[in-house]
Design a protein around this motif. Structure first.
Motif, PDB file in Angstrom:
ATOM      1  N   LEU A  19     -34.102   8.094  23.915  1.00  0.00           N
ATOM      2  CA  LEU A  19     -34.876   7.870  22.691  1.00  0.00           C
ATOM      3  C   LEU A  19     -35.397   9.175  22.105  1.00  0.00           C
ATOM      4  O   LEU A  19     -35.388   9.357  20.883  1.00  0.00           O
ATOM      5  CB  LEU A  19     -36.045   6.914  22.949  1.00  0.00           C
ATOM      6  N   THR A  20     -35.849  10.078  22.952  1.00  0.00           N
ATOM      7  CA  THR A  20     -36.319  11.381  22.469  1.00  0.00           C
ATOM      8  C   THR A  20     -35.174  12.132  21.801  1.00  0.00           C
ATOM      9  O   THR A  20     -35.337  12.710  20.715  1.00  0.00           O
ATOM     10  CB  THR A  20     -36.911  12.208  23.622  1.00  0.00           C
ATOM     11  N   ASP A  21     -34.015  12.107  22.438  1.00  0.00           N
ATOM     12  CA  ASP A  21     -32.850  12.784  21.879  1.00  0.00           C
ATOM     13  C   ASP A  21     -32.438  12.159  20.541  1.00  0.00           C
ATOM     14  O   ASP A  21     -32.160  12.873  19.570  1.00  0.00           O
ATOM     15  CB  ASP A  21     -31.710  12.733  22.885  1.00  0.00           C
ATOM     16  N   TYR A  25     -32.349  13.803  16.724  1.00  0.00           N
ATOM     17  CA  TYR A  25     -31.160  13.707  15.881  1.00  0.00           C
ATOM     18  C   TYR A  25     -31.509  13.060  14.542  1.00  0.00           C
ATOM     19  O   TYR A  25     -31.092  13.533  13.482  1.00  0.00           O
ATOM     20  CB  TYR A  25     -30.067  12.910  16.601  1.00  0.00           C
ATOM     21  N   LEU A  26     -32.284  11.995  14.581  1.00  0.00           N
ATOM     22  CA  LEU A  26     -32.641  11.291  13.350  1.00  0.00           C
ATOM     23  C   LEU A  26     -33.559  12.117  12.452  1.00  0.00           C
ATOM     24  O   LEU A  26     -33.607  11.887  11.242  1.00  0.00           O
ATOM     25  CB  LEU A  26     -33.265   9.934  13.675  1.00  0.00           C
ATOM     26  N   CYS A  32     -28.152   8.195   9.266  1.00  0.00           N
ATOM     27  CA  CYS A  32     -27.070   7.843  10.196  1.00  0.00           C
ATOM     28  C   CYS A  32     -27.317   6.437  10.744  1.00  0.00           C
ATOM     29  O   CYS A  32     -28.182   6.223  11.600  1.00  0.00           O
ATOM     30  CB  CYS A  32     -26.985   8.863  11.324  1.00  0.00           C
ATOM     31  N   GLN A  33     -26.554   5.498  10.245  1.00  0.00           N
ATOM     32  CA  GLN A  33     -26.754   4.096  10.622  1.00  0.00           C
ATOM     33  C   GLN A  33     -26.469   3.836  12.098  1.00  0.00           C
ATOM     34  O   GLN A  33     -27.161   3.039  12.741  1.00  0.00           O
ATOM     35  CB  GLN A  33     -25.900   3.175   9.742  1.00  0.00           C
ATOM     36  N   ALA A  34     -25.472   4.506  12.643  1.00  0.00           N
ATOM     37  CA  ALA A  34     -25.153   4.313  14.060  1.00  0.00           C
ATOM     38  C   ALA A  34     -26.315   4.764  14.932  1.00  0.00           C
ATOM     39  O   ALA A  34     -26.693   4.070  15.891  1.00  0.00           O
ATOM     40  CB  ALA A  34     -23.881   5.066  14.428  1.00  0.00           C
ATOM     41  N   ALA A  35     -26.903   5.912  14.614  1.00  0.00           N
ATOM     42  CA  ALA A  35     -28.041   6.413  15.393  1.00  0.00           C
ATOM     43  C   ALA A  35     -29.256   5.501  15.225  1.00  0.00           C
ATOM     44  O   ALA A  35     -29.987   5.256  16.189  1.00  0.00           O
ATOM     45  CB  ALA A  35     -28.379   7.847  14.987  1.00  0.00           C
ATOM     46  N   LEU A  36     -29.474   4.994  14.025  1.00  0.00           N
ATOM     47  CA  LEU A  36     -30.596   4.071  13.794  1.00  0.00           C
ATOM     48  C   LEU A  36     -30.413   2.789  14.601  1.00  0.00           C
ATOM     49  O   LEU A  36     -31.374   2.278  15.193  1.00  0.00           O
ATOM     50  CB  LEU A  36     -30.722   3.753  12.303  1.00  0.00           C
ATOM     51  N   GLN A  37     -29.192   2.278  14.647  1.00  0.00           N
ATOM     52  CA  GLN A  37     -28.918   1.070  15.433  1.00  0.00           C
ATOM     53  C   GLN A  37     -29.099   1.347  16.923  1.00  0.00           C
ATOM     54  O   GLN A  37     -29.674   0.523  17.644  1.00  0.00           O
ATOM     55  CB  GLN A  37     -27.507   0.562  15.146  1.00  0.00           C
TER      56      GLN A  37
END
Length: 85
Positions: A19-21, A25-26, A32-37
């Motif tokens: 989650l920290t990583d 990134y976010l 970035c929808q993939a990272a948000l999901q």
């Protein structure tokens, strides 16, 4: 500390790291929808694991994480330096 408790703590640490990583990134890729999901899914996994851990072994923090237990029950669990590697 039994092996299942140790494994749950390791899993908690791993999810917190991920989650920290993802959060970092976010910060630079907020669309970035993939990272948000991934962030939403891992956040929920972490929440569920914290609840399961606290129900079985006691509070992780003084305020707890939705376990409904008294915040003073933490004195009944091992101190961090009492946990074997």
């Amino acid at each position: 500390m039994d092996s299942q408790q140790r494994e749950m703590l390791r899993r908690l640490q791993a999810l917190e790291f991920v989650l920290t990583d993802l959060n970092l990134y976010l910060d630079t890729h907020p669309d970035c929808q993939a990272a948000l999901q991934d962030f939403a899914r891992i956040s929920e996994d972490l929440r569920q694991l914290k609840i399961a851990y606290e129900q079985r072994y006691g509070l992780l923090t003084v305020a707890g994480f939705g376990s409904g237990r008294s915040p003073w029950n933490w004195v009944e669990t091992p101190w961090p330096w009492e946990i074997d590697g």
